[in-house]
Motif scaffolding. Sequence first.
Motif, PDB file in Angstrom:
ATOM      1  N   THR A 453       1.049  -1.212  -0.239  1.00 33.83           N
ATOM      2  CA  THR A 453      -0.222  -0.352   0.324  1.00 33.83           C
ATOM      3  C   THR A 453       0.740   1.407   0.111  1.00 33.83           C
ATOM      4  N   PRO A 454       1.674   1.107   0.791  1.00 40.61           N
ATOM      5  CA  PRO A 454       2.905   2.592   0.847  1.00 40.61           C
ATOM      6  C   PRO A 454       3.769   2.739  -0.960  1.00 40.61           C
ATOM      7  N   LEU A 455       4.173   1.959  -1.027  1.00 44.31           N
ATOM      8  CA  LEU A 455       4.698   1.567  -1.970  1.00 44.31           C
ATOM      9  C   LEU A 455       3.705   2.545  -3.487  1.00 44.31           C
ATOM     10  N   ILE A 456       2.670   2.467  -3.374  1.00 45.98           N
ATOM     11  CA  ILE A 456       2.125   2.461  -4.626  1.00 45.98           C
ATOM     12  C   ILE A 456       1.734   3.747  -4.584  1.00 45.98           C
ATOM     13  N   PRO A 457       2.169   4.652  -4.066  1.00 44.63           N
ATOM     14  CA  PRO A 457       1.964   6.145  -4.050  1.00 44.63           C
ATOM     15  C   PRO A 457       3.699   6.541  -3.721  1.00 44.63           C
ATOM     16  N   ILE A 458       4.123   5.620  -3.531  1.00 42.80           N
ATOM     17  CA  ILE A 458       5.720   6.704  -3.843  1.00 42.80           C
ATOM     18  C   ILE A 458       6.713   6.100  -5.143  1.00 42.80           C
ATOM     19  N   LYS A 459       5.889   4.720  -5.877  1.00 41.07           N
ATOM     20  CA  LYS A 459       5.917   4.835  -7.042  1.00 41.07           C
ATOM     21  C   LYS A 459       5.524   6.248  -8.254  1.00 41.07           C
ATOM     22  N   GLY A 460       3.959   5.740  -7.272  1.00 44.45           N
ATOM     23  CA  GLY A 460       3.456   6.717  -8.298  1.00 44.45           C
ATOM     24  C   GLY A 460       3.632   8.182  -8.685  1.00 44.45           C
ATOM     25  N   TYR A 461       4.136   8.732  -7.843  1.00 44.86           N
ATOM     26  CA  TYR A 461       4.548  10.106  -7.096  1.00 44.86           C
ATOM     27  C   TYR A 461       6.008  10.220  -7.856  1.00 44.86           C
ATOM     28  N   SER A 462       6.843   9.524  -7.721  1.00 48.98           N
ATOM     29  CA  SER A 462       8.024   9.233  -8.168  1.00 48.98           C
ATOM     30  C   SER A 462       7.892   9.111  -9.863  1.00 48.98           C
ATOM     31  N   GLU A 463       7.250   8.283 -10.395  1.00 53.58           N
ATOM     32  CA  GLU A 463       6.751   8.739 -11.837  1.00 53.58           C
ATOM     33  C   GLU A 463       6.420  10.092 -12.196  1.00 53.58           C
ATOM     34  N   LEU A 464       5.105  10.262 -11.198  1.00 47.15           N
ATOM     35  CA  LEU A 464       5.062  12.046 -12.532  1.00 47.15           C
ATOM     36  C   LEU A 464       6.087  12.865 -11.729  1.00 47.15           C
ATOM     37  N   MET A 465       6.886  12.881 -10.536  1.00 47.97           N
ATOM     38  CA  MET A 465       8.319  14.335 -10.914  1.00 47.97           C
ATOM     39  C   MET A 465       9.038  13.601 -11.394  1.00 47.97           C
ATOM     40  N   TYR A 466       9.427  12.666 -12.408  1.00 47.88           N
ATOM     41  CA  TYR A 466      10.217  12.533 -13.219  1.00 47.88           C
ATOM     42  C   TYR A 466       9.959  12.909 -14.585  1.00 47.88           C
ATOM     43  N   GLU A 467       8.703  12.530 -14.994  1.00 48.83           N
ATOM     44  CA  GLU A 467       7.909  13.209 -16.163  1.00 48.83           C
ATOM     45  C   GLU A 467       7.979  15.034 -15.654  1.00 48.83           C
ATOM     46  N   GLY A 468       8.073  15.261 -14.727  1.00 46.56           N
ATOM     47  CA  GLY A 468       7.706  16.865 -14.889  1.00 46.56           C
ATOM     48  C   GLY A 468       6.495  17.116 -14.815  1.00 46.56           C
ATOM     49  N   ALA A 469       5.175  16.542 -13.945  1.00 48.71           N
ATOM     50  CA  ALA A 469       3.490  16.077 -13.482  1.00 48.71           C
ATOM     51  C   ALA A 469       3.490  17.460 -12.896  1.00 48.71           C
ATOM     52  N   LEU A 470       5.097  17.483 -12.369  1.00 53.01           N
ATOM     53  CA  LEU A 470       4.534  18.501 -10.548  1.00 53.01           C
ATOM     54  C   LEU A 470       5.497  19.162 -10.689  1.00 53.01           C
ATOM     55  N   GLY A 471       6.209  19.207 -12.058  1.00 55.62           N
ATOM     56  CA  GLY A 471       7.139  21.422 -12.338  1.00 55.62           C
ATOM     57  C   GLY A 471       8.603  19.989 -13.285  1.00 55.62           C
ATOM     58  N   GLU A 472       9.234  21.533 -13.652  1.00 57.32           N
ATOM     59  CA  GLU A 472      10.333  20.361 -14.610  1.00 57.32           C
ATOM     60  C   GLU A 472      11.131  20.589 -13.115  1.00 57.32           C
ATOM     61  N   LEU A 473      12.089  19.443 -13.589  1.00 56.07           N
ATOM     62  CA  LEU A 473      12.888  19.100 -11.914  1.00 56.07           C
ATOM     63  C   LEU A 473      14.523  19.730 -13.483  1.00 56.07           C
ATOM     64  N   THR A 474      15.874  19.516 -12.005  1.00 59.98           N
ATOM     65  CA  THR A 474      16.941  19.745 -12.918  1.00 59.98           C
ATOM     66  C   THR A 474      16.956  18.446 -12.838  1.00 59.98           C
ATOM     67  N   GLN A 475      18.336  17.882 -14.472  1.00 59.30           N
ATOM     68  CA  GLN A 475      18.695  17.127 -14.934  1.00 59.30           C
ATOM     69  C   GLN A 475      19.627  15.949 -13.484  1.00 59.30           C
ATOM     70  N   LYS A 476      19.762  16.449 -12.387  1.00 59.28           N
ATOM     71  CA  LYS A 476      20.417  15.983 -11.096  1.00 59.28           C
ATOM     72  C   LYS A 476      19.143  15.605 -10.054  1.00 59.28           C
ATOM     73  N   GLN A 477      18.240  16.644 -10.070  1.00 52.36           N
ATOM     74  CA  GLN A 477      16.152  15.458  -9.302  1.00 52.36           C
ATOM     75  C   GLN A 477      16.005  14.474 -10.236  1.00 52.36           C
ATOM     76  N   LYS A 478      16.627  14.663 -11.711  1.00 55.12           N
ATOM     77  CA  LYS A 478      15.693  13.744 -12.115  1.00 55.12           C
ATOM     78  C   LYS A 478      16.179  12.015 -11.924  1.00 55.12           C
ATOM     79  N   ASP A 479      17.976  12.941 -11.473  1.00 58.42           N
ATOM     80  CA  ASP A 479      19.138  11.482 -11.564  1.00 58.42           C
ATOM     81  C   ASP A 479      17.831  10.835 -10.175  1.00 58.42           C
ATOM     82  N   ALA A 480      17.867  11.867  -9.086  1.00 62.36           N
ATOM     83  CA  ALA A 480      17.834  11.106  -7.617  1.00 62.36           C
ATOM     84  C   ALA A 480      16.240  10.339  -7.646  1.00 62.36           C
ATOM     85  N   VAL A 481      15.606  11.055  -7.776  1.00 60.54           N
ATOM     86  CA  VAL A 481      14.183  10.540  -8.305  1.00 60.54           C
ATOM     87  C   VAL A 481      14.530   8.976  -9.627  1.00 60.54           C
TER      88      VAL A 481
END
Length: 665
Positions: A453-481
């Motif tokens: 159950t807690p893994l589903i939102p972790i994975k979901g929000y990580s994918e949204l962040m990686y794809e820029g749906a929650l705002g553009e990320l720097t390359q360093k931030q994308k690597d971390a996500v």
Amino acid sequence: MAINKERLDSGNDNNGHSADTEASMPLQVNELSFSAIGKSQTSYDLLDYPILIVDENDSIIMANKKAQEYLGLESLTPNEKFTERCVPEEEKEYATYFLSSFFRKYAEDEELSYSTELLLKGPGGTTSTFMINVSILEDADSPKTAVLLSCMDIQVRNDFENEMLKDIEKLFKHLDLIPYALVFSDYVGNITFWNRNATKLFGYRKDEIIGRNITEIMPKRYRKAHEGWDELISIGKSPVVGRIIEVTGLRKDNTEFPIELAITTTRHKGDIFHGAIINDISQRKMKEKLTSIAKNKYRMMFEKSPLGIFHFDEKGMITQCNEILVKILGVPEGQVISSVIGFNIIESFSDDNDIKKAIKQVLAGIPARYEDEFHSPFSDKIIPIKAEFSPVISDEGKFMGGVCVVEDFTERKAAEKALNQYAEDLAKANEELTSLDRMKDEFISNLRHELKTPLIPIKGYSELMYEGALGELTQKQKDAVEKMMLSSERLKRLIDSLLYVSITEGGNVEYTFVPLRICEVIDSALHDRSPEITSKGHTIEKTIPCDAPLVNGDLDYLEEVFVNIIDNSVKFMRDGGKIKISGTLQDDKKIRIEIADEGIGISKEDLPKIFNRFYQVDGSSTRKYGGNGLGLYICKKIIEAHNGDIWADSEEGSGTTIHVVLPVK
């Protein structure tokens, strides 16, 4: 004179003549006037046997009536030759020699007499054998001599003797063929007859043994005892004649063997002769020895048996028992003979007693069985026993009572009681374990839910962040996500693996089998591992026909198999490696998938172990590659649940190929 037979071919010539020389009877020489022989004819005619007078020129001077009758001499011409007229062709040479010898030598040997057998011709060409007795006649008026031949027809006697010889020959042929060794010896023990079975038994040929002493076939220890044996027999006190005795024989090769011997003795013309009928009893002795060994063995088994054994006769009376039975029944020492042996079970127990019923059943020829507590009639003991009763029948079919084998199972009863108590305790413990197992299943189900159950939102929000749906990320931030995404996926897989192993051990795995295209399952697995494949720069070469027959399988679990295999290939290859995935149809019944990589490979020692649970090729604390050692173990379990097979080919430093075979629909 008489001609000595030794002078004529040493006693028998080629035609079988024989002669008798009797030194006690001198050869008769009579003086007679040959001119008066005619006057003597009348007296010679009165004799009942043929008389001939033959002169030195072989001429017949006179033949009496019997000679004329026997030899057909009714009409004699002057100077008719005896040999020509009366002797068959084959006898002439001998007859001529025989008669002429008297005229040459009689003066030197006139104290001797002589007779011989001679074949003479009769009327019609018939021949008969005559015994010829010779007397010398001297002419009173001149130096002439002649022989008087007294002839006795012995053809009947010869025929009788020939028949006797034939009968004797038949008898000896019969004796030669009897199934026993037969040996005759004379009064001093020299062997005179030896049949064929004697040769088989002792090894001596007839020509080797005839004439040798009977002690040749005796061991040396018997030879001294044999000395003087003929004297013992002659006085009628032999301990062996007329009896069958067992002794030891000696073969030609000096081996000894047991024999059975029957000796006979007979007397003929004052001489004693012995006969022995001999039988080899080696096999019988061996059987007796084996029987004795068997008896001792069975006796030992009877005495040393851990079970009580007793025999009872046809009246139900105990005739024999072993020590164990005495102990089981609690009979005091010293009272076995007086108490147990002779105890009659039929008379001693009431009609409703089960032991008595069993004995009666056995006496009727039917096996019986008893298993219960038994009140010993010899003590106060109450013993739980098991008794097996069997009738005893001899080889001749005679009923000989019965035998009973008794087992005291007091200890077994105690063990059964303890075992029943243990079973009750175990049943209670099993109920508790079942309850705990049910609780475990519920816990695992809840745990799986709570962990995922807690893994589903972790994975979901990580994918949204990686794809820029929650705002553009720097390359360093994308690597971390991206690392967060990979870690969450690894955690999910770890949870799934542990839960699968737990469920498998409990036998609670539930598969949903549906028709699947294997190429689509592999495509899904490749898509799942796509980020790792891309990040390491690997290439995929896939040659699986999409029109291959369907397989019957569980989509999620089969996808898990290929994800694990591809994940291992990705993990154990250097960057920029190649993974080849191919599929072939086998016999229209199975499809075979091969996944080959260019990784580090597996050693021959490690290869058989890679499908074991928690096994890792690099299990050191400083290992370079991650993993929990469950991936290939889970793959094997899932493939076996699909009635398939999985194995690996590998060579250290040259990559690994995983083979998966699944049945098609």
